[in-house]
Design a protein around this motif. Structure first.
Motif, PDB file in Angstrom:
ATOM      1  N   LYS A 273      63.350 130.371 -24.711  1.00  0.00           N
ATOM      2  CA  LYS A 273      64.183 130.608 -22.961  1.00  0.00           C
ATOM      3  C   LYS A 273      63.046 131.400 -22.079  1.00  0.00           C
ATOM      4  N   GLU A 274      63.290 131.348 -21.018  1.00  0.00           N
ATOM      5  CA  GLU A 274      62.532 131.478 -19.912  1.00  0.00           C
ATOM      6  C   GLU A 274      63.177 132.544 -18.592  1.00  0.00           C
ATOM      7  N   VAL A 275      64.038 131.970 -18.116  1.00  0.00           N
ATOM      8  CA  VAL A 275      65.020 132.909 -17.551  1.00  0.00           C
ATOM      9  C   VAL A 275      66.115 133.208 -17.389  1.00  0.00           C
ATOM     10  N   GLY A 276      66.951 134.225 -18.290  1.00  0.00           N
ATOM     11  CA  GLY A 276      68.402 134.199 -17.863  1.00  0.00           C
ATOM     12  C   GLY A 276      68.363 131.959 -19.835  1.00  0.00           C
ATOM     13  N   ASN A 277      69.532 132.060 -19.047  1.00  0.00           N
ATOM     14  CA  ASN A 277      69.791 131.285 -20.456  1.00  0.00           C
ATOM     15  C   ASN A 277      69.100 130.104 -19.945  1.00  0.00           C
ATOM     16  N   PHE A 278      67.985 129.719 -19.355  1.00  0.00           N
ATOM     17  CA  PHE A 278      67.663 128.091 -18.804  1.00  0.00           C
ATOM     18  C   PHE A 278      66.259 127.831 -20.077  1.00  0.00           C
ATOM     19  N   LEU A 279      65.975 126.982 -19.963  1.00  0.00           N
ATOM     20  CA  LEU A 279      64.937 126.610 -20.925  1.00  0.00           C
ATOM     21  C   LEU A 279      64.387 125.444 -20.545  1.00  0.00           C
ATOM     22  N   ARG A 280      62.441 125.680 -21.131  1.00  0.00           N
ATOM     23  CA  ARG A 280      61.414 124.863 -20.459  1.00  0.00           C
ATOM     24  C   ARG A 280      61.705 123.526 -20.936  1.00  0.00           C
ATOM     25  N   LYS A 281      61.527 122.949 -20.081  1.00  0.00           N
ATOM     26  CA  LYS A 281      62.033 121.394 -19.911  1.00  0.00           C
ATOM     27  C   LYS A 281      60.735 120.978 -19.699  1.00  0.00           C
ATOM     28  N   VAL A 282      60.606 119.176 -19.494  1.00  0.00           N
ATOM     29  CA  VAL A 282      59.475 118.494 -18.202  1.00  0.00           C
ATOM     30  C   VAL A 282      60.437 117.470 -17.697  1.00  0.00           C
ATOM     31  N   ARG A 283      59.460 117.518 -16.580  1.00  0.00           N
ATOM     32  CA  ARG A 283      60.632 116.250 -15.613  1.00  0.00           C
ATOM     33  C   ARG A 283      59.578 115.500 -15.095  1.00  0.00           C
ATOM     34  N   LEU A 284      60.252 114.384 -15.416  1.00  0.00           N
ATOM     35  CA  LEU A 284      58.579 112.794 -15.061  1.00  0.00           C
ATOM     36  C   LEU A 284      59.521 112.280 -14.161  1.00  0.00           C
ATOM     37  N   GLU A 285      58.352 112.122 -12.796  1.00  0.00           N
ATOM     38  CA  GLU A 285      58.918 111.110 -11.223  1.00  0.00           C
ATOM     39  C   GLU A 285      57.892 109.696 -11.867  1.00  0.00           C
ATOM     40  N   ILE A 286      58.731 108.710 -11.790  1.00  0.00           N
ATOM     41  CA  ILE A 286      58.408 107.169 -12.329  1.00  0.00           C
ATOM     42  C   ILE A 286      58.814 106.112 -10.841  1.00  0.00           C
ATOM     43  N   ALA A 287      58.534 105.761 -10.176  1.00  0.00           N
ATOM     44  CA  ALA A 287      58.409 104.683  -9.470  1.00  0.00           C
ATOM     45  C   ALA A 287      58.039 103.481  -9.741  1.00  0.00           C
ATOM     46  N   VAL A 288      59.064 102.433 -10.036  1.00  0.00           N
ATOM     47  CA  VAL A 288      58.688 101.164 -10.643  1.00  0.00           C
ATOM     48  C   VAL A 288      59.618 100.489 -10.401  1.00  0.00           C
ATOM     49  N   ASN A 289      59.136  98.649  -9.889  1.00  0.00           N
ATOM     50  CA  ASN A 289      59.476  97.237  -9.469  1.00  0.00           C
ATOM     51  C   ASN A 289      60.647  97.451 -10.622  1.00  0.00           C
ATOM     52  N   ASP A 290      62.099  96.954  -9.956  1.00  0.00           N
ATOM     53  CA  ASP A 290      63.007  96.749 -10.388  1.00  0.00           C
ATOM     54  C   ASP A 290      63.163  96.140 -11.583  1.00  0.00           C
ATOM     55  N   ASN A 291      61.774  95.176 -12.098  1.00  0.00           N
ATOM     56  CA  ASN A 291      62.200  94.705 -13.875  1.00  0.00           C
ATOM     57  C   ASN A 291      61.507  95.876 -14.490  1.00  0.00           C
ATOM     58  N   PHE A 292      61.104  96.374 -13.968  1.00  0.00           N
ATOM     59  CA  PHE A 292      60.680  97.313 -14.788  1.00  0.00           C
ATOM     60  C   PHE A 292      61.310  98.782 -15.069  1.00  0.00           C
ATOM     61  N   VAL A 293      62.611  99.140 -14.190  1.00  0.00           N
ATOM     62  CA  VAL A 293      63.403 100.142 -15.306  1.00  0.00           C
ATOM     63  C   VAL A 293      64.077  99.942 -16.458  1.00  0.00           C
TER      64      VAL A 293
END
Ligand SMILES: Nc1ncnc2c1ncn2[C@@H]1O[C@H](COP(=O)(O)OP(=O)(O)OP(=O)(O)O)[C@@H](O)[C@H]1O
Ligand SMILES: [Mg+2]
Length: 113
Positions: free
Chosen positions: A50-70
Motif C-alpha cells: 500500500k503506497e498512498v491511502g488505499n492505492f496499490l502499486r501496479k504496472v502500466r503497459l502501453e503497447i501499440a500494435v497493428n490490428d492483427n496483433f491485438v
C-alpha cells in the motif's frame, strides 16, 4: 492500429514480457502507477504494498500494435498476468490514429513494429 493498455501486478511483469516476446510483441512502454479496482484496495494485499491511502502499486503497459496483433497481445498479457485472484488487472484497447517513427519518419504500420 490499436493501443493496448494493461494494468498488471508488478510481480507479473517478467512473465508478461516473456509471453509478449513469444508472440513477437517487442515494443513496449512500462510505467509504475498507483491504483485500485472495485475492492478499493482493501482486501487486495497479495505481494501488494500500500503506497498512498488505499492505492496499490501496479504496472502500466502501453503497447501499440497493428490490428492483427491485438488478440495475440491480449492473450499473452492474460497468460502472463493471471492468477485467478482479485487484483490481476485489466486490459483496455483504444483506437490509435497515428504512429510516427521519429528516426525514419515512417508512419503507420511500418512505424509501429
Ligand atoms: N475501470 C477502471 N478504470 C481505471 N483503472 C482501472 C479500472 N479497473 C481497474 N483499474 C486499474 O487496474 C488495477 C487492477 O484492477 P483489478 O484487477 O483490481 O480490477 P477489479 O475490477 O477490481 O477486478 P478484481 O475483482 O479481479 O480485482 C487497479 O488497481 C486500477 O489501477
Ligand atoms: Mg480488484
Amino acid at each position: 492500429m490499436k493501443i493496448v493498455i494493461a494494468i498488471i501486478q508488478p510481480h507479473k511483469l517478467e512473465a508478461v514480457k516473456k509471453e509478449l516476446y513469444k508472440v513477437e510483441v517487442n515494443l513496449i512502454t512500462v510505467s509504475p502507477v498507483l491504483g485500485h479496482g472495485k475492492q478499493k484496495g482493501v482486501n487486495e494485499v497479495y505481494r501488494g504494498v500500500k503506497e498512498v491511502g488505499n492505492f496499490l502499486r501496479k504496472v502500466r503497459l502501453e503497447i501499440a500494435v497493428n490490428d492483427n496483433f491485438v488478440e495475440p497481445t491480449i492473450k499473452a498479457i492474460v497468460k502472463g498476468a493471471k492468477t485467478g485472484k482479485i487484483g490481476d488487472g485489466k486490459i483496455f484497447v483504444y483506437p490509435l490514429e497515428r504512429c510516427i517513427r521519429i528516426r525514419t519518419e515512417e508512419e503507420g504500420s511500418a512505424a509501429i513494429g
